[in-house]
Write a protein that holds these residues in place. Structure first.
Motif, PDB file in Angstrom:
ATOM      1  N   ILE A  14       0.855  -1.190   0.000  1.00 32.58           N
ATOM      2  CA  ILE A  14       0.000   0.000   0.000  1.00 32.58           C
ATOM      3  C   ILE A  14       0.894   1.245   0.000  1.00 32.58           C
ATOM      4  N   LYS A  15       0.654   2.133  -0.976  1.00 26.27           N
ATOM      5  CA  LYS A  15       1.401   3.393  -1.046  1.00 26.27           C
ATOM      6  C   LYS A  15       0.610   4.487  -0.348  1.00 26.27           C
ATOM      7  N   LEU A  16       1.271   5.193   0.587  1.00 23.03           N
ATOM      8  CA  LEU A  16       0.652   6.340   1.255  1.00 23.03           C
ATOM      9  C   LEU A  16       1.572   7.529   1.088  1.00 23.03           C
ATOM     10  N   GLY A  17       1.076   8.582   0.464  1.00 25.57           N
ATOM     11  CA  GLY A  17       1.889   9.745   0.143  1.00 25.57           C
ATOM     12  C   GLY A  17       2.024  10.714   1.303  1.00 25.57           C
ATOM     13  N   ILE A  18       3.055  11.543   1.204  1.00 22.26           N
ATOM     14  CA  ILE A  18       3.193  12.628   2.181  1.00 22.26           C
ATOM     15  C   ILE A  18       2.116  13.668   1.892  1.00 22.26           C
ATOM     16  N   GLY A  28      -2.404   9.262  -2.586  1.00 20.52           N
ATOM     17  CA  GLY A  28      -3.236   9.504  -1.423  1.00 20.52           C
ATOM     18  C   GLY A  28      -2.543   9.139  -0.117  1.00 20.52           C
ATOM     19  N   ALA A  29      -2.944   9.848   0.954  1.00 23.50           N
ATOM     20  CA  ALA A  29      -2.408   9.590   2.292  1.00 23.50           C
ATOM     21  C   ALA A  29      -3.438   8.911   3.182  1.00 23.50           C
ATOM     22  N   MET A  30      -4.626   8.634   2.653  1.00 24.54           N
ATOM     23  CA  MET A  30      -5.709   8.097   3.462  1.00 24.54           C
ATOM     24  C   MET A  30      -6.167   6.754   2.905  1.00 24.54           C
ATOM     25  N   PHE A  31      -6.445   5.808   3.835  1.00 28.66           N
ATOM     26  CA  PHE A  31      -6.774   4.436   3.443  1.00 28.66           C
ATOM     27  C   PHE A  31      -7.963   3.946   4.259  1.00 28.66           C
ATOM     28  N   SER A  32      -8.799   3.143   3.596  1.00 23.01           N
ATOM     29  CA  SER A  32      -9.934   2.514   4.271  1.00 23.01           C
ATOM     30  C   SER A  32      -9.742   1.009   4.258  1.00 23.01           C
ATOM     31  N   ASP A  51     -10.111   4.926   7.813  1.00 18.61           N
ATOM     32  CA  ASP A  51      -9.692   4.672   9.196  1.00 18.61           C
ATOM     33  C   ASP A  51      -8.175   4.766   9.395  1.00 18.61           C
ATOM     34  N   ILE A  52      -7.423   5.030   8.326  1.00 16.55           N
ATOM     35  CA  ILE A  52      -5.967   5.206   8.438  1.00 16.55           C
ATOM     36  C   ILE A  52      -5.565   6.468   7.686  1.00 16.55           C
ATOM     37  N   VAL A  53      -4.836   7.359   8.372  1.00 16.07           N
ATOM     38  CA  VAL A  53      -4.332   8.578   7.754  1.00 16.07           C
ATOM     39  C   VAL A  53      -2.845   8.695   8.085  1.00 16.07           C
ATOM     40  N   PHE A  54      -2.029   8.891   7.043  1.00 15.41           N
ATOM     41  CA  PHE A  54      -0.583   9.071   7.231  1.00 15.41           C
ATOM     42  C   PHE A  54      -0.218  10.529   7.006  1.00 15.41           C
ATOM     43  N   GLN A  55       0.550  11.075   7.960  1.00 15.96           N
ATOM     44  CA  GLN A  55       1.069  12.431   7.781  1.00 15.96           C
ATOM     45  C   GLN A  55       2.572  12.360   7.568  1.00 15.96           C
ATOM     46  N   GLY A  56       2.990  12.788   6.396  1.00 18.89           N
ATOM     47  CA  GLY A  56       4.417  12.943   6.108  1.00 18.89           C
ATOM     48  C   GLY A  56       4.679  14.409   5.873  1.00 18.89           C
ATOM     49  N   LEU A  57       5.386  15.015   6.791  1.00 21.69           N
ATOM     50  CA  LEU A  57       5.508  16.477   6.752  1.00 21.69           C
ATOM     51  C   LEU A  57       6.311  16.958   5.561  1.00 21.69           C
TER      52      LEU A  57
END
Length: 447
Positions: free
Chosen positions: A286-290, A300-304, A325-331
Motif C-alpha cells: 500500500i502506497k501512502l503519500g506525504i 493519497g495519504a488516506m486508506f480505508s 480509518d488510516i491517515v498518514f502524515q508525512g511532513l
C-alpha cells in the motif's frame, strides 16, 4: 313472242342468283389480354367470320354472357374453369353456321399459410403447417430449410422437425400452370440447452474464509427452470435463477445445477473451497503519500480497511470519508517528521476535515507508549491469523502518538473505532520530492 322472251330472262336471272349465294366461312379467335390467364381474366374476341348477317354469341361463365354484336370485344371471367364460347352465324339466305372455342381460366394465386410450433422453439422444434390458400387447379411445392422432411409436394404437408439452432425458412410455391408465386416464413430454433453458472463472493468474503456468502450467476442457455444443490450451503437447495448462498464451514463444497426446458435437461457441477477463518485481512504494498502528494492529488495519504482503497484529496466525498480509518502524515520529502493520525484529527495536520470521520488509535512508537507493547517485524511477517494481536492492549497515550523519522522497517499498531486491531509494517520510505511516499503492508482483524 314478247311474253316468251321475258319468261326466259326471268329463269336465267334466277338461276344465276342462286349460283352466286354467299357462304358463311371463317372463324373467330380468342386471346388473353396482357397474356394473363389467372382470374380475373379478360378474353378478347377477334371475329373473322364472313358471309353472315347476324351473330349470336354465348359466353359460358363470362360477362357479358351473350352478345349479338359482330365483334363483342372483351369478355370478363372471374371464376376458374374451362368454358365454351359459341357463335351461331346466320345470313339472309337462311344459312347458319356454329363455331365454338374453349378457353381455360386459371385460378388466381393468393398464398395463405400459417405455422404453429409444438410446445416451444427449443431444439428439436416440431412445426405444424396449415395451408389456407384458396383456389382450384393449383399445385403446391414446399421447401423446409434444414428440416425433416426437406421438401413436400401437396397442399398440406406433414409436421416438420428442425433440430439445428438458428433461423430456418419455410417456403411455399404455388402454381396455377400459367404463373407461380411464393411466400416465405422464418422460424427460429433456440440454441441447444447448456447448463452453466459462475459465482463470486461478497466483497467482504473475497478471501473465501468461512463463513462465505456467494452470489451465483446463472449462465445457462435455453433453460426455463433451475434446480440447485449446494453441499454444505444455506440454503441447501434452490430453484431461483440466481441464488445467494452462505457456506459457513471450511472445506470443499460441490455445487450442482440442473437446468431444464420442456425438451431436455442438463447438469453442470463445480466445487467451492472455503478456507478456515483467520479473522485477518492482509493488504500488501500500500502506497501512502506525504501531505504534498496527497493534497496535490498524486498519491493519497488516506486508506480505508473497509473499501480497501487509498484516497487522494480529490477522491474524498461524503460517502467514503466516514469509511477512512488510516491517515498518514508525512511532513516533508525527507521524512523527518511522520506519524499516523486519527481521521477525526486530520484537519489538525494539514488536511481538510473529513465528514463523519472515524476515530482510530495509533501507536506510532511502541518504545515510548509505556503500554507494554513490543510487537516485532518477525511477528508481523509470521502472523497468519488474528491471534498475535487479539490480546494486545492498544490504547491512546501521548508517547505512543509521537512522530517518527526516516526509519524502516517499522511496525505501527492501531485500533479502529469499531474495535478491530491491526498492524502496519512500513517496508520502504521513498524520497521523490512532493510525490514522496511510504510503502507498507497492513494486517487487520475483520469486521
Amino acid at each position: 313472242m314478247k311474253k316468251t322472251l321475258l319468261l326466259f330472262l326471268f329463269f336465267v336471272i334466277t338461276s344465276c342468283y342462286q349460283e352466286t349465294a354467299i357462304a358463311i366461312e371463317g372463324e373467330f379467335t380468342t386471346s388473353y389480354v396482357d397474356q394473363d390467364e389467372s382470374i380475373p381474366v379478360i378474353i378478347k374476341i377477334d371475329n373473322k367470320v364472313t358471309g353472315a348477317d347476324t351473330y349470336e354469341w354465348t359466353f359460358e361463365g363470362g360477362n357479358p354472357s351473350v352478345s349479338n354484336s359482330k365483334n363483342p370485344g372483351e369478355i370478363l371471367y372471374s371464376k376458374q374453369g374451362t368454358y365454351i364460347i359459341k357463335l351461331i352465324a346466320k345470313n339472309v339466305d337462311g344459312e347458319s353456321q356454329e363455331f365454338t372455342k374453349t378457353v381455360e381460366i386459371k385460378d388466381g394465386i393468393n398464398i395463405e399459410f400459417t405455422h404453429e410450433i409444438v410446445k416451444s422453439n427449443y431444439s428439436p422444434v416440431e412445426v405444424i403447417l396449415k395451408n389456407s390458400t384458396i383456389g382450384e387447379g393449383l399445385t403446391f411445392k414446399w421447401e423446409f430449410q434444414d428440416g425433416s422432411p426437406a421438401s413436400f409436394t401437396g397442399k398440406t404437408p406433414p409436421n416438420v422437425i428442425f433440430t439445428t439452432p438458428g433461423e430456418h425458412t419455410i417456403t411455399l410455391t404455388v402454381s396455377n400452370g400459367f404463373e407461380s408465386d411464393k411466400q416465405t416464413k422464418t422460424i427460429t430454433v433456440n440454441p441447444y440447452l447448456v447448463s452453466l453458472f459462475t459465482y463470486e463472493p461478497k466483497f467482504e468474503d473475497d478471501d473465501y474464509e468461512a463463513s462465505v456468502t456467494i452470489d451465483f450467476t446463472n449462465k445457462s442457455v435455453s433453460a426455463t427452470s433451475y434446480k440447485w444443490t449446494f453441499e454444505g450451503g444455506n440454503p441447501a437447495v434452490s430453484t431461483e435463477e440466481n441464488p445467494t448462498v452462505v457456506f459457513a464451514s471450511a472445506g470443499t463444497h460441490e455445487v450442482i445445477l440442473e437446468a431444464s426446458n420442456d425438451k431436455t435437461s442438463q447438469v453442470f457441477k463445480s466445487t467451492i473451497t472455503v478456507l478456515p477463518d483467520t479473522n485477518l485481512r492482509t493488504f500488501a504494498n500500500i502506497k501512502l503519500g506525504i501531505n504534498t502528494a496527497h493534497n496535490g492529488n498524486n498519491i493519497g495519504a488516506m486508506f480505508s480497511t473497509i473499501t480497501r482503497e487509498v484516497y487522494k484529496a480529490n477522491e474524498i466525498n461524503d460517502e467514503n470519508s466516514a469509511l477512512i480509518d488510516i491517515v498518514f502524515q508525512g511532513l516533508n520529502s525527507n521524512f523527518t517528521y511522520n506519524r499516523f493520525i486519527s481521521p477525526d484529527q486530520a484537519n489538525n495536520y494539514g488536511f481538510l476535515a473529513l465528514k463523519n470521520a472515524q476515530s482510530t488509535i495509533f501507536v506510532n512508537s511502541q518504545n515510548l507508549c509505556n503500554c507494554g507493547l513490543n510487537f516485532t517485524e518477525a511477528q508481523f511477517d509470521s502472523m497468519e491469523n488474528d491471534t498475535p494481536i487479539k490480546a494486545l492492549n492498544i490504547s491512546y497515550t501521548a508517547g505512543g502518538a509521537q512522530e517518527f523519522g526516516f526509519t524502516y522497517p517499522k511496525i505501527i499498531l492501531f485500533k479502529t473505532q469499531d474495535g478491530r486491531k491491526g498492524a502496519i509494517k512500513i517496508k520502504e520510505m521513498v524520497k521523490n520530492g512532493t510525490s514522496s511516499y511510504i510503502l507498507c503492508d497492513i494486517k487487520v482483524q475483520k469486521q
